[in-house]
Design an enzyme around this catalytic site. Structure first.
Site, mmCIF file in Angstrom:
data_model
loop_
_atom_site.group_PDB
_atom_site.id
_atom_site.type_symbol
_atom_site.label_atom_id
_atom_site.label_comp_id
_atom_site.label_asym_id
_atom_site.label_seq_id
_atom_site.Cartn_x
_atom_site.Cartn_y
_atom_site.Cartn_z
ATOM 1 N N GLY A 139 40.575 2.253 -18.316
ATOM 2 C CA GLY A 139 40.450 0.993 -17.496
ATOM 3 C C GLY A 139 40.642 -0.356 -18.201
ATOM 4 O O GLY A 139 40.601 -1.421 -17.587
ATOM 5 N N SER A 188 45.253 8.555 -18.338
ATOM 6 C CA SER A 188 44.680 7.118 -18.964
ATOM 7 C C SER A 188 45.392 6.156 -18.965
ATOM 8 O O SER A 188 45.656 5.623 -20.185
ATOM 9 C CB SER A 188 43.742 7.772 -20.062
ATOM 10 O OG SER A 188 42.955 8.748 -19.794
ATOM 11 N N PRO A 189 46.398 5.914 -18.005
ATOM 12 C CA PRO A 189 47.534 4.810 -18.368
ATOM 13 C C PRO A 189 46.812 3.455 -18.436
ATOM 14 O O PRO A 189 47.684 2.448 -18.963
ATOM 15 C CB PRO A 189 48.295 5.042 -17.225
ATOM 16 C CG PRO A 189 47.370 5.592 -16.021
ATOM 17 C CD PRO A 189 46.534 6.430 -16.628
ATOM 18 N N LEU A 190 45.815 3.004 -18.086
ATOM 19 C CA LEU A 190 44.990 2.167 -18.257
ATOM 20 C C LEU A 190 44.105 1.796 -19.520
ATOM 21 O O LEU A 190 43.250 1.058 -19.436
ATOM 22 C CB LEU A 190 44.310 1.711 -17.037
ATOM 23 C CG LEU A 190 45.071 1.661 -15.564
ATOM 24 C CD1 LEU A 190 44.390 1.195 -14.546
ATOM 25 C CD2 LEU A 190 46.242 0.099 -15.897
ATOM 26 N N TYR A 216 36.769 19.473 -13.903
ATOM 27 C CA TYR A 216 36.390 18.053 -13.629
ATOM 28 C C TYR A 216 34.976 18.353 -12.848
ATOM 29 O O TYR A 216 35.171 18.595 -11.285
ATOM 30 C CB TYR A 216 37.384 17.305 -12.850
ATOM 31 C CG TYR A 216 38.480 16.984 -13.706
ATOM 32 C CD1 TYR A 216 38.569 16.950 -15.244
ATOM 33 C CD2 TYR A 216 39.550 16.360 -13.261
ATOM 34 C CE1 TYR A 216 39.532 16.511 -15.918
ATOM 35 C CE2 TYR A 216 40.766 15.956 -13.950
ATOM 36 C CZ TYR A 216 40.759 16.122 -15.361
ATOM 37 O OH TYR A 216 41.794 15.704 -16.135
ATOM 38 N N SER A 257 42.988 -3.182 -17.288
ATOM 39 C CA SER A 257 42.695 -3.966 -16.231
ATOM 40 C C SER A 257 42.400 -5.367 -16.495
ATOM 41 O O SER A 257 42.273 -6.188 -15.720
ATOM 42 C CB SER A 257 41.829 -3.236 -15.302
ATOM 43 O OG SER A 257 40.720 -3.229 -15.932
HETATM 44 N N1 LIG Z 1 45.109 15.913 -19.283
HETATM 45 C C1 LIG Z 1 44.196 15.500 -19.697
HETATM 46 O O1 LIG Z 1 43.403 15.932 -20.626
HETATM 47 C C2 LIG Z 1 43.481 14.333 -18.796
HETATM 48 C C3 LIG Z 1 42.568 13.601 -19.612
HETATM 49 C C4 LIG Z 1 42.080 12.403 -19.165
HETATM 50 C C5 LIG Z 1 42.276 12.051 -17.707
HETATM 51 N N2 LIG Z 1 43.280 12.823 -17.041
HETATM 52 C C6 LIG Z 1 43.694 12.414 -15.759
HETATM 53 O O2 LIG Z 1 44.179 11.293 -15.594
HETATM 54 C C7 LIG Z 1 43.705 10.390 -14.671
HETATM 55 C C8 LIG Z 1 43.495 9.043 -14.957
HETATM 56 O O3 LIG Z 1 42.907 8.835 -16.433
HETATM 57 P P1 LIG Z 1 41.491 8.082 -16.718
HETATM 58 O O4 LIG Z 1 40.705 8.032 -15.294
HETATM 59 O O5 LIG Z 1 40.844 8.682 -17.620
HETATM 60 O O6 LIG Z 1 41.844 6.519 -17.023
HETATM 61 P P2 LIG Z 1 42.587 5.182 -16.310
HETATM 62 O O7 LIG Z 1 43.381 5.807 -15.270
HETATM 63 O O8 LIG Z 1 43.298 4.634 -17.399
HETATM 64 O O9 LIG Z 1 41.388 4.373 -15.944
HETATM 65 C C9 LIG Z 1 40.346 4.791 -15.032
HETATM 66 C C10 LIG Z 1 39.402 3.611 -15.020
HETATM 67 O O10 LIG Z 1 40.174 2.383 -14.781
HETATM 68 C C11 LIG Z 1 39.359 1.861 -13.815
HETATM 69 N N3 LIG Z 1 40.450 1.073 -13.007
HETATM 70 C C12 LIG Z 1 41.422 1.872 -12.222
HETATM 71 N N4 LIG Z 1 42.480 1.018 -11.565
HETATM 72 C C13 LIG Z 1 41.711 -0.413 -11.901
HETATM 73 C C14 LIG Z 1 42.115 -1.439 -11.463
HETATM 74 N N5 LIG Z 1 43.088 -1.931 -10.768
HETATM 75 N N6 LIG Z 1 41.297 -2.532 -11.897
HETATM 76 C C15 LIG Z 1 40.335 -2.490 -12.505
HETATM 77 N N7 LIG Z 1 39.650 -1.148 -13.053
HETATM 78 C C16 LIG Z 1 40.615 -0.066 -12.738
HETATM 79 C C17 LIG Z 1 38.770 2.618 -12.713
HETATM 80 O O11 LIG Z 1 37.558 2.396 -12.426
HETATM 81 P P3 LIG Z 1 37.275 2.559 -11.018
HETATM 82 O O12 LIG Z 1 36.967 3.980 -10.667
HETATM 83 O O13 LIG Z 1 35.760 1.784 -10.601
HETATM 84 O O14 LIG Z 1 38.312 1.925 -10.214
HETATM 85 C C18 LIG Z 1 38.385 3.793 -14.103
HETATM 86 O O15 LIG Z 1 36.846 3.584 -14.695
HETATM 87 C C19 LIG Z 1 42.280 11.095 -14.558
HETATM 88 O O16 LIG Z 1 41.842 10.741 -13.372
HETATM 89 C C20 LIG Z 1 42.617 12.440 -14.662
HETATM 90 O O17 LIG Z 1 43.230 13.128 -13.333
HETATM 91 C C21 LIG Z 1 43.929 13.910 -17.705
#
Ligand SMILES: NC(=O)c1ccc[n+]([C@@H]2O[C@H](COP(=O)([O-])OP(=O)(O)OC[C@H]3O[C@@H](n4cnc5c(N)ncnc54)[C@H](OP(=O)(O)O)[C@@H]3O)[C@@H](O)[C@H]2O)c1
Length: 333
Positions: A216, A211-213, A56, A219
């Site tokens: 994003g 990526s539980p959202l 990352y 939201s």
């Molecule tokens: N194992 C893997 O291959 C893998 C792949 C992808 C991700 N991951 C891990 O999973 C974590 C989470 O996944 P992700 O970041 O891809 O997706 P996510 O958690 O589904 O979504 C993140 C996005 O949602 C926005 N967000 C979060 N909370 C919010 C809220 N309450 N209201 C409005 N917008 C909101 C954030 O924007 P803002 O930052 O502007 O709030 C960000 O752009 C990553 O940080 C990483 O550690 C692992």
């Protein structure tokens, strides 16, 4: 205070923090000052697990995320769980020739090289939860598990896991060295890994939902005309953020909004509460760079949905039209 739950035998905050977006995938990296404030607030609210990976990074610094977390989480090190990942590395044959492509390498040598780098960047003598980031088809699960068992014996890691793996891979690896958690893409839009739930339950393996959202989207704070910088923000090419997808996902937004009204919650909280209430061993790791959202997401752990409510949501999700969602291979049982 944020509730705790167990993944395998590891206790973590029920909602934990995905740190990738601080450096990677969602536009320019956050400033150090902003990240320091974010992490301090996360600790205060009760987040105990922080998820990163060696890859990352930013265009200038491929390990930006681990380095920043290492420095800023140091004061809290003995209160928290640090999760990081190996097994996807940079192709070093490209050094000096521009952006280094990513390759999967699950060989013992690559894992050993990665752990040393991560320990140094994270300024710690052990990683609490160490994942193989992606399965390497060239390396048997037993070989990876043996290497992880050695790292546990040496005290360099306490637990291990694998991200995006099949039932066969999980079973074979687990036999050699018990797996604490699998990390999979899981959200109301990405439910294909539910086929693995009986196996995870049988083997006492937790699910860390990434990526539980749906990056994003769930939201409900994005619009069909939301713009993303294609150079730094992966959402520019994710199918669920395409203009036409908003129409296709109307029933999904309606469902989430209706539940949010009923439960006096926000759409993000409903999306997270749905999976938290489904199984006591699921831990979502929503990523955010904003303190207000960090607090909002933690609030999901206090929302109660009954087993029937969860079942009805699943049924509605099964039956509704939805756009495609960004996500790797669909692994089924
Ligand atoms: N194992 C893997 O291959 C893998 C792949 C992808 C991700 N991951 C891990 O999973 C974590 C989470 O996944 P992700 O970041 O891809 O997706 P996510 O958690 O589904 O979504 C993140 C996005 O949602 C926005 N967000 C979060 N909370 C919010 C809220 N309450 N209201 C409005 N917008 C909101 C954030 O924007 P803002 O930052 O502007 O709030 C960000 O752009 C990553 O940080 C990483 O550690 C692992």
């Amino acid at each position: 205070m944020l509730a705790k739950r167990n993944i395998g035998n590891l206790e973590v905050s029920a909602v934990s923090l995905g740190c990738m977006g601080i450096s990677h995938a969602y536009g320019e990296a956050s400033s150090k000052q902003d990240v320091a404030e974010l992490l301090a607030k996360a600790i205060e609210v009760g987040y105990t697990m922080f998820d990163t990976a060696e890859v990352y990074g930013t265009a200038d610094n491929p390990h930006h995320n681990e380095e920043l977390l290492g420095e800023l989480l140091k004061p809290y090190r003995n209160q928290i769980v640090i999760a990081t990942k190996c097994g996807i590395t940079f192709d070093k044959s490209f050094i000096g020739k521009g952006t280094m492509p990513l390759i999967t390498d699950g060989s013992p040598n690559a894992i050993r090289e990665s752990i040393e780098g991560s320990l140094q960047r994270l300024q710690t003598d052990h990683i609490d939860l160490y994942y193989q980031h992606r399965v390497d088809p060239k390396v048997k699960p037993e070989t990876v598990a043996e290497t992880m068992a050695e790292l546990i014996k040496e005290g360099k890691i306490l637990h291990w896991g694998v991200s995006e793996a099949s039932e066969e891979y999980i079973r074979r690896a687990h036999k050699v060295c018990p797996i604490t958690a699998v990390q999979m893409r899981y959200s109301m839009m990405a439910r294909w890994h539910e086929a693995l739930f009986p196996i995870l339950e049988e083997l006492n393996i937790g699910l860390v939902a990434f990526s539980p959202l749906a990056n994003g989207l769930l939201s409900n704070s994005y619009k069909p005309d939301s713009q993303f910088d294609a150079k730094t923000d992966y959402r520019a090419s994710m199918p669920q953020f395409k203009k036409e997808s908003f129409e296709k996902n109307k029933a999904l937004f309606d469902l989430i909004n209706q539940l949010a009204t009923e439960k006096e919650a926000t759409p993000s909280q409903i999306s997270l509460a749905w999976m938290l209430c489904k199984k006591p061993w699921i831990v979502p790791i929503p990523g955010t760079r904003k303190v207000t959202r960090l607090i909002e997401n933690a609030g999901a752990a206090a929302i109660q949905l009954s087993a029937d409510e969860v079942k009805n949501i699943d049924k509605a999700l099964d039956e509704m039209e939805m756009s495609d969602v960004f996500g790797g291979s669909k692994i089924v049982k």
